[in-house]
Design a protein around this motif. Structure first.
Motif, PDB file in Angstrom:
ATOM      1  N   GLY A  23      94.309 107.289 -17.086  1.00 55.79           N
ATOM      2  CA  GLY A  23      95.481 105.883 -16.576  1.00 55.79           C
ATOM      3  C   GLY A  23      95.834 106.232 -15.184  1.00 55.79           C
ATOM      4  O   GLY A  23      95.746 105.195 -14.537  1.00 55.79           O
ATOM      5  N   ALA A  27      94.570 103.564 -12.280  1.00 56.54           N
ATOM      6  CA  ALA A  27      95.514 102.927 -11.406  1.00 56.54           C
ATOM      7  C   ALA A  27      95.386 103.029  -9.975  1.00 56.54           C
ATOM      8  O   ALA A  27      95.382 102.110  -9.305  1.00 56.54           O
ATOM      9  CB  ALA A  27      97.267 103.299 -11.766  1.00 56.54           C
ATOM     10  N   PHE A  40      98.932  95.637 -15.796  1.00 56.29           N
ATOM     11  CA  PHE A  40      97.774  96.336 -16.454  1.00 56.29           C
ATOM     12  C   PHE A  40      97.785  96.146 -17.835  1.00 56.29           C
ATOM     13  O   PHE A  40      98.854  96.433 -18.404  1.00 56.29           O
ATOM     14  CB  PHE A  40      98.033  97.942 -16.182  1.00 56.29           C
ATOM     15  CG  PHE A  40      97.765  98.315 -14.666  1.00 56.29           C
ATOM     16  CD1 PHE A  40      96.637  98.792 -14.479  1.00 56.29           C
ATOM     17  CD2 PHE A  40      98.278  98.148 -13.447  1.00 56.29           C
ATOM     18  CE1 PHE A  40      96.039  99.237 -13.063  1.00 56.29           C
ATOM     19  CE2 PHE A  40      98.195  98.409 -12.226  1.00 56.29           C
ATOM     20  CZ  PHE A  40      96.885  99.183 -12.004  1.00 56.29           C
ATOM     21  N   CYS A  42      96.479  98.246 -20.891  1.00 57.17           N
ATOM     22  CA  CYS A  42      95.657  99.420 -21.215  1.00 57.17           C
ATOM     23  C   CYS A  42      95.129  99.665 -22.778  1.00 57.17           C
ATOM     24  O   CYS A  42      95.786  98.881 -23.565  1.00 57.17           O
ATOM     25  CB  CYS A  42      96.442 100.716 -20.863  1.00 57.17           C
ATOM     26  SG  CYS A  42      97.141 100.728 -19.108  1.00 57.17           S
ATOM     27  N   VAL A  51      99.120 105.215 -16.208  1.00 53.17           N
ATOM     28  CA  VAL A  51      99.729 103.921 -15.199  1.00 53.17           C
ATOM     29  C   VAL A  51     100.833 103.974 -14.640  1.00 53.17           C
ATOM     30  O   VAL A  51     101.062 103.931 -13.698  1.00 53.17           O
ATOM     31  CB  VAL A  51      98.772 102.616 -15.893  1.00 53.17           C
ATOM     32  CG1 VAL A  51      99.139 101.294 -14.895  1.00 53.17           C
ATOM     33  CG2 VAL A  51      97.194 102.615 -16.184  1.00 53.17           C
ATOM     34  N   VAL A  68     103.301  96.795 -17.289  1.00 55.52           N
ATOM     35  CA  VAL A  68     102.168  97.710 -18.015  1.00 55.52           C
ATOM     36  C   VAL A  68     102.471  97.508 -19.407  1.00 55.52           C
ATOM     37  O   VAL A  68     103.434  97.393 -19.990  1.00 55.52           O
ATOM     38  CB  VAL A  68     102.490  99.059 -17.437  1.00 55.52           C
ATOM     39  CG1 VAL A  68     101.704 100.065 -18.403  1.00 55.52           C
ATOM     40  CG2 VAL A  68     102.416  99.354 -16.053  1.00 55.52           C
TER      41      VAL A  68
END
Length: 128
Positions: A23, A27, A40, A42, A51, A68
């Protein structure tokens, strides 16, 4: 995304290991090529936590600058992240329960072919 007329910021999906380290690397790679990325999504909460860590270390606000979202609703990861992660809860306990019942049915009688679905839900927390 297509229905909302959105595109991937780098034009591609990024793949790697299912870890916080991946992650962080992902990123960095995305922000290096498209620093105006605004979110993002994920593949799991570990990646999302990595991230979020990278964004925080770079001084990027989550979610004020970049949102996120993780996947799994693994409380250990999602709640320990800073900020706590918005995530998709796949209802793994129910999936396991149904799988066990179907296995018992297949052993005792005949298997029931077909697709069995379990609804998932979005758990909104501070990262989005």
């Amino acid at each position: 995304m297509a229905n909302a007329e959105l595109q991937l910021s780098t034009g591609q999906t990024h793949f790697g290991e299912w870890s916080e380290a991946w992650g962080r690397r992902a990123a960095e790679a995305v922000l290096r090529t498209t620093p105006d990325t605004d979110g993002f999504f994920c593949g799991n909460d570990q990646i999302a936590r990595g991230v979020a860590d990278t964004l925080r270390e770079r001084g990027v606000g989550v979610p004020t600058d970049v949102a996120v979202v993780g996947y799994d609703n693994w409380d250990t990861m999602a709640l320990a992240s800073r900020p706590p992660l918005t995530t998709i809860d796949m209802n793994l306990a129910e999936i396991g329960r149904i799988a066990a019942l179907e296995l018992l049915q297949a052993i005792e009688a005949e298997p029931r072919p077909g697709v069995h679905t379990v609804p998932c839900r979005l758990i909104v927390r501070e990262s989005s």
